[in-house]
Motif scaffolding. Structure first.
Motif, mmCIF file in Angstrom:
data_model
loop_
_atom_site.group_PDB
_atom_site.id
_atom_site.type_symbol
_atom_site.label_atom_id
_atom_site.label_comp_id
_atom_site.label_asym_id
_atom_site.label_seq_id
_atom_site.Cartn_x
_atom_site.Cartn_y
_atom_site.Cartn_z
ATOM 1 N N ASP A 1 0.836 -1.197 0.000
ATOM 2 C CA ASP A 1 0.000 0.000 0.000
ATOM 3 C C ASP A 1 0.872 1.248 0.000
ATOM 4 N N SER A 2 1.966 1.189 0.789
ATOM 5 C CA SER A 2 2.865 2.331 0.845
ATOM 6 C C SER A 2 3.493 2.590 -0.516
ATOM 7 N N GLU A 3 3.921 1.528 -1.188
ATOM 8 C CA GLU A 3 4.507 1.673 -2.517
ATOM 9 C C GLU A 3 3.484 2.197 -3.504
ATOM 10 N N LYS A 4 2.250 1.716 -3.368
ATOM 11 C CA LYS A 4 1.187 2.158 -4.280
ATOM 12 C C LYS A 4 0.908 3.642 -4.081
ATOM 13 N N ASP A 5 0.827 4.064 -2.773
ATOM 14 C CA ASP A 5 0.561 5.474 -2.502
ATOM 15 C C ASP A 5 1.666 6.344 -3.087
ATOM 16 N N LYS A 6 2.926 5.874 -2.887
ATOM 17 C CA LYS A 6 4.049 6.645 -3.409
ATOM 18 C C LYS A 6 3.998 6.701 -4.926
ATOM 19 N N LYS A 7 3.678 5.589 -5.548
ATOM 20 C CA LYS A 7 3.616 5.534 -7.005
ATOM 21 C C LYS A 7 2.498 6.408 -7.538
ATOM 22 N N ASP A 8 1.356 6.420 -6.834
ATOM 23 C CA ASP A 8 0.197 7.140 -7.331
ATOM 24 C C ASP A 8 0.264 8.645 -7.098
ATOM 25 N N GLU A 9 1.090 9.082 -6.155
ATOM 26 C CA GLU A 9 1.157 10.513 -5.872
ATOM 27 C C GLU A 9 1.824 11.259 -7.023
ATOM 28 N N LEU A 10 1.223 12.388 -7.381
ATOM 29 C CA LEU A 10 1.751 13.229 -8.449
ATOM 30 C C LEU A 10 2.101 14.576 -7.834
ATOM 31 N N VAL A 11 3.321 15.037 -8.052
ATOM 32 C CA VAL A 11 3.752 16.321 -7.502
ATOM 33 C C VAL A 11 3.744 17.365 -8.608
ATOM 34 N N VAL A 12 3.009 18.432 -8.378
ATOM 35 C CA VAL A 12 2.874 19.533 -9.330
ATOM 36 C C VAL A 12 3.476 20.778 -8.694
ATOM 37 N N GLN A 13 4.203 21.549 -9.477
ATOM 38 C CA GLN A 13 4.807 22.774 -8.926
ATOM 39 C C GLN A 13 4.637 23.935 -9.895
ATOM 40 N N PHE A 14 4.488 25.144 -9.333
ATOM 41 C CA PHE A 14 4.435 26.344 -10.170
ATOM 42 C C PHE A 14 5.112 27.502 -9.454
ATOM 43 N N VAL A 15 5.407 28.542 -10.222
ATOM 44 C CA VAL A 15 6.048 29.738 -9.677
ATOM 45 C C VAL A 15 4.962 30.782 -9.423
ATOM 46 N N PRO A 16 4.742 31.197 -8.168
ATOM 47 C CA PRO A 16 3.696 32.187 -7.889
ATOM 48 C C PRO A 16 4.054 33.551 -8.463
ATOM 49 N N THR A 17 3.028 34.306 -8.816
ATOM 50 C CA THR A 17 3.260 35.636 -9.390
ATOM 51 C C THR A 17 3.588 36.665 -8.326
ATOM 52 N N ASN A 18 3.314 36.348 -7.048
ATOM 53 C CA ASN A 18 3.715 37.247 -5.968
ATOM 54 C C ASN A 18 4.037 36.409 -4.738
ATOM 55 N N ASN A 19 4.728 37.033 -3.789
ATOM 56 C CA ASN A 19 5.184 36.318 -2.600
ATOM 57 C C ASN A 19 4.517 36.848 -1.340
ATOM 58 N N ASP A 20 3.223 37.157 -1.435
ATOM 59 C CA ASP A 20 2.543 37.747 -0.276
ATOM 60 C C ASP A 20 2.015 36.698 0.702
ATOM 61 N N GLY A 21 2.286 35.424 0.439
ATOM 62 C CA GLY A 21 1.871 34.373 1.358
ATOM 63 C C GLY A 21 0.475 33.839 1.126
ATOM 64 N N SER A 22 -0.239 34.402 0.162
ATOM 65 C CA SER A 22 -1.632 33.981 -0.057
ATOM 66 C C SER A 22 -1.756 32.792 -0.998
ATOM 67 N N MET A 23 -0.716 32.518 -1.770
ATOM 68 C CA MET A 23 -0.841 31.514 -2.817
ATOM 69 C C MET A 23 -0.896 30.090 -2.280
ATOM 70 N N GLU A 24 -0.212 29.827 -1.182
ATOM 71 C CA GLU A 24 -0.153 28.458 -0.676
ATOM 72 C C GLU A 24 -1.541 27.921 -0.343
ATOM 73 N N ALA A 25 -2.368 28.756 0.291
ATOM 74 C CA ALA A 25 -3.721 28.323 0.634
ATOM 75 C C ALA A 25 -4.560 28.055 -0.612
ATOM 76 N N LYS A 26 -4.271 28.795 -1.667
ATOM 77 C CA LYS A 26 -5.045 28.646 -2.901
ATOM 78 C C LYS A 26 -4.677 27.378 -3.674
ATOM 79 N N THR A 27 -3.561 26.759 -3.302
ATOM 80 C CA THR A 27 -3.167 25.540 -4.024
ATOM 81 C C THR A 27 -4.025 24.337 -3.631
#
Length: 309
Positions: free
Chosen positions: A30-56
């Motif tokens: 199950d642990s291997e499956k969870d690791k395999k199934d997880e997808l990591v997405v990343q982007f560069v925020p247009t500002n650094n005011d701390g509000s973007m993390e909650a919006k993700t």
């Protein structure tokens, strides 16, 4: 103790051992499956005011539902870190600014599956054009509306706010075109790197800086960040780059299975057709996606070389 009792005890121990092993194997799988199934997405925020993390979080939930797998959405601290994350395999999908994508592509760490579409702007008024989309944009140089500067060469001797040297509109394109105009940005101007566009705009409004390198439509995009200012009255566009900049790339790891690439591509292509998808796209101002033409990013390479000379 007779033989029958000994046998029963032995069988009991064997059953417990077997069940324990099965439980251990199941947890591991199950642990291997969870690791395999997880997808990591990343982007560069247009500002650094701390509000973007909650919006993700809504975006992560949206992708998780559509792709039927766990999705983790993270923020890159700047343009270079998303390239490093793709190159190290820490990120599966990068929503990448054009210059960052080219760096990752040239390092064999990213493959564009889609290009974003943005709302187009009227270059005279700076206002958005209704129902018109574009897959390119311009670099824009903002100055105070009461400035006596009227052309690119007027930046000689001025203080300029820029973004990272890896930013196409915030550095590469305007620097390259300044050089074309006969101005050496390093020797003939004073350039100051700041973290984000709101910080650039603030420095110009406060007369700390004479000009700022931003993307086309920045006054409209960040108007809500300045409720006490009318950015269209207080700032003017000194210059729009002649070169067109390709929009953000939706890029994946080159070795990602083709069926997963296709799933991700279809999810992004269909975002514009439902409300949750539109909300997800609004994180970057995207209004749709289209098939990526990798050759469209060749202009980034040309400008990057010129800016670095």
């Amino acid at each position: 103790m007779n033989f029958k009792q000994i046998a029963k005890g032995f069988i009991g121990i064997m059953l417990l051992t077997t069940l324990g092993a099965c439980t251990s194997n199941k947890t591991g799988n199950d642990s291997e499956k969870d690791k395999k199934d997880e997808l990591v997405v990343q982007f560069v925020p247009t500002n650094n005011d701390g509000s973007m993390e909650a919006k993700t979080k809504p975006f992560a939930n949206y992708l998780s539902k559509k792709l039927d797998r766990d999705v983790k959405v993270t923020l890159a601290t700047d343009y270079s870190t998303i390239v490093e994350a793709m190159a190290s395999g820490q990120v599966d999908v990068g929503i990448m600014p054009p210059a960052a994508y080219v760096q990752a592509k040239d390092a064999h760490a990213a493959e564009a599956i889609l290009t974003s579409q943005l709302g187009d702007y009227d270059q005279e008024t700076g206002l958005p054009l209704t129902d018109q989309l574009t897959n390119t944009f311009k670099g824009e140089i903002l100055v105070r509306a009461d400035s006596d500067m009227s052309k690119l060469t007027d930046l000689k001797g001025k203080n300029i706010a820029t973004l990272s040297p890896n930013s196409a509109s915030g550095y590469i394109y305007p620097v390259a075109e300044l050089k074309d105009a006969g101005i050496d940005p390093t020797a003939d101007t004073k350039m100051t790197t700041v973290n984000d566009i709101p910080s650039e705009i603030t420095s110009v409004l406060n007369k700390q800086i004479d000009a700022a390198f931003v993307f086309e439509g920045a006054r409209n995009a960040f108007a809500s960040s300045f409720p006490n200012n009318d950015l269209f009255k207080e700032l003017k566009v000194l210059y729009l780059t002649e070169g067109d900049i390709p929009n953000d790339a939706i890029a994946v790891q080159p070795n990602m299975p083709s069926d997963l690439k296709e799933e991700i591509k279809n999810v992004f292509l269909n975002m514009k057709d439902d409300e949750d998808g539109k909300e997800a796209m609004s994180l970057w101002g995207h209004q749709g996606y289209e098939q990526a033409a990798d050759s469209a990013y060749d202009t980034i390479r040309e400008y990057t070389t010129k800016a670095a000379e």
